[in-house]
Each structure stands twice: as structure tokens, then as C-alpha cells.
Scaffold this active site. Structure first.
Site, short mmCIF file in Angstrom:
data_model
loop_
_atom_site.label_atom_id
_atom_site.label_comp_id
_atom_site.label_asym_id
_atom_site.label_seq_id
_atom_site.Cartn_x
_atom_site.Cartn_y
_atom_site.Cartn_z
N GLU A 88 0.83 -1.21 0.00
CA GLU A 88 0.00 0.00 0.00
C GLU A 88 0.86 1.26 0.00
O GLU A 88 0.57 2.23 -0.72
CB GLU A 88 -0.91 0.02 1.24
CG GLU A 88 -1.86 -1.14 1.33
CD GLU A 88 -1.35 -2.31 2.17
OE1 GLU A 88 -2.19 -3.01 2.77
OE2 GLU A 88 -0.12 -2.51 2.23
N CYS A 121 -2.24 -3.05 7.55
CA CYS A 121 -1.68 -3.01 8.91
C CYS A 121 -1.90 -1.61 9.48
O CYS A 121 -2.41 -0.71 8.80
CB CYS A 121 -0.20 -3.34 8.87
SG CYS A 121 0.81 -2.03 8.14
N CYS A 124 -0.21 1.26 7.43
CA CYS A 124 -0.88 1.57 6.17
C CYS A 124 -2.23 2.23 6.40
O CYS A 124 -2.64 3.08 5.61
CB CYS A 124 -1.00 0.31 5.33
SG CYS A 124 0.62 -0.33 4.81
#
Length: 196
Positions: A88, A121, A124
Site C-alpha cells: 500500500e 496493517c 498503512c
């Protein structure tokens, strides 16, 4: 004597995509459906595993309404020795560099979305807030990554509510089975768990 112009300088960072990425995109510019967009993110994650160029995560930034591909990212943590280079994060870096703006929600720009092969996560999720995207589409679930022992950090239902309250739409588990299969492939190949 050490030269200041060495190949591996510690005072600069150069982030690149693996050379095979162009083959996966294969000249396509428009991805009309959510499934088309997610299949691209999953294909990127799969190739990253098969070609051993990083972790099992891929992402792409699209214009939400037209489906035009802006940029892609794959996990480059082990390839670049940088813990922040999640798929990402790389997709955001590439998209913002291509568009010449630190915000994908800048005035005059079309609405942008992030499509990612796995729920993000904690790092991100923070970047999503500041990226300027208006929608996030996720494939595999956080628990799928956790089963491989990837540490996803402090991500809670409230984390997603926080983003939604700020106008970011979140879609979960789009083609989850296909995305999870890449994680299983990574496990079967003995891929490195680099943050646990």
C-alpha cells in the site's frame, strides 16, 4: 578511501518496482469492476511471491469512477531492506509521484481509491487517512495475514470507523479466497516473516 558517490549510499533512498510489474499490468489502463481491480492487486501479490521479490502483498491506486489505473505497489520490505515498504505504501508513493501531488484528494483531481490484496496493517491505515483516497477495497482479512504470523499492529474495528467517519469508504473481503491463496502459497514456499 570511501567515495561519497558509492552505489549503496545511506543518505538517499531509491524505491523501485520489480521489472516484472509491467508484464502483469500488460498495457491495461482501465479496470471497470471492483473484481478486475482486486484481481490486479492479487496478481501483483502472487507474482511477488513466485518471483521471490518480496512479501505476499500487492496494491493499486485507481481513479474510483473511471477505473483508470494510476499506479501499483508490491511489498518491497526485504528487497529494499525497508520496513515501511508495504504494498500500500509503495502504491501511494508511486501514485503521488506520478500525479505530482502529496494528496490524491487534491482539488481538481478525480476521486481515488486504494485496492489492496489484504486488509492493511496499522501503518498503512495511517497512510490511508493522509493519502487523500476516498475508498479502500481489501481482499484477504487481517486474520489471514496473522495466521502466517505477520504482525499487523493495533488495528481495531474503531480504526476503520475512524476512517469512515472522515469520509473514506471501506470494503472488506473482496475476492478473499483468491487473495488468501497467495498467503498460503507464501507459507508453502517458506517466505520470510519480516516483522514478527
Amino acid at each position: 578511501m570511501r567515495s561519497d558517490h558509492t552505489e549503496n549510499r545511506s543518505d538517499q533512498i531509491h524505491v523501485t518496482l520489480p521489472p516484472w510489474v509491467g508484464e502483469v499490468i500488460a498495457g491495461r489502463e482501465i479496470f471497470p469492476t471492483l473484481e478486475d481491480r482486486m484481481r490486479l492487486a492479487i496478481a501483483l501479490s502472487r507474482e511477488n511471491v513466485v518471483r521471490k521479490t518480496g512479501g505476499p502483498f500487492g496494491a493499486a491506486v485507481f481513479e474510483r469512477d473511471s477505473g483508470r489505473l494510476v499506479a501499483v505497489g508490491v511489498n518491497g520490505v526485504t528487497r529494499h531492506n525497508n520496513c515501511t515498504l508495504h504494498g500500500e505504501m509503495v502504491a501511494f508513493m508511486m501514485a503521488q509521484a506520478r500525479l505530482g501531488n502529496f494528496s490524491l484528494g487534491a482539488p481538481g483531481m478525480p476521486a481515488h481509491e486504494l485496492v489492496t490484496s489484504c486488509e492493511p496493517c496499522a501503518m498503512c491505515l495511517g497512510a490511508i487517512l493522509w493519502s487523500g483516497v476516498v475508498r479502500v477495497v481489501c481482499g484477504a482479512a487481517r486474520q489471514d495475514a496473522s495466521e502466517l504470523k505477520f504482525e499487523e499492529g493495533p488495528v481495531f474495528p474503531e480504526s476503520y470507523r475512524y476512517l469512515e467517519e472522515r469520509g473514506i469508504e471501506i470494503l472488506h473481503r473482496v475476492l478473499r479466497g483468491e487473495a488468501r491463496a497467495v498467503l498460503e502459497l507464501y507459507r508453502a514456499q517458506g517466505g520470510a516473516i519480516y516483522n514478527g
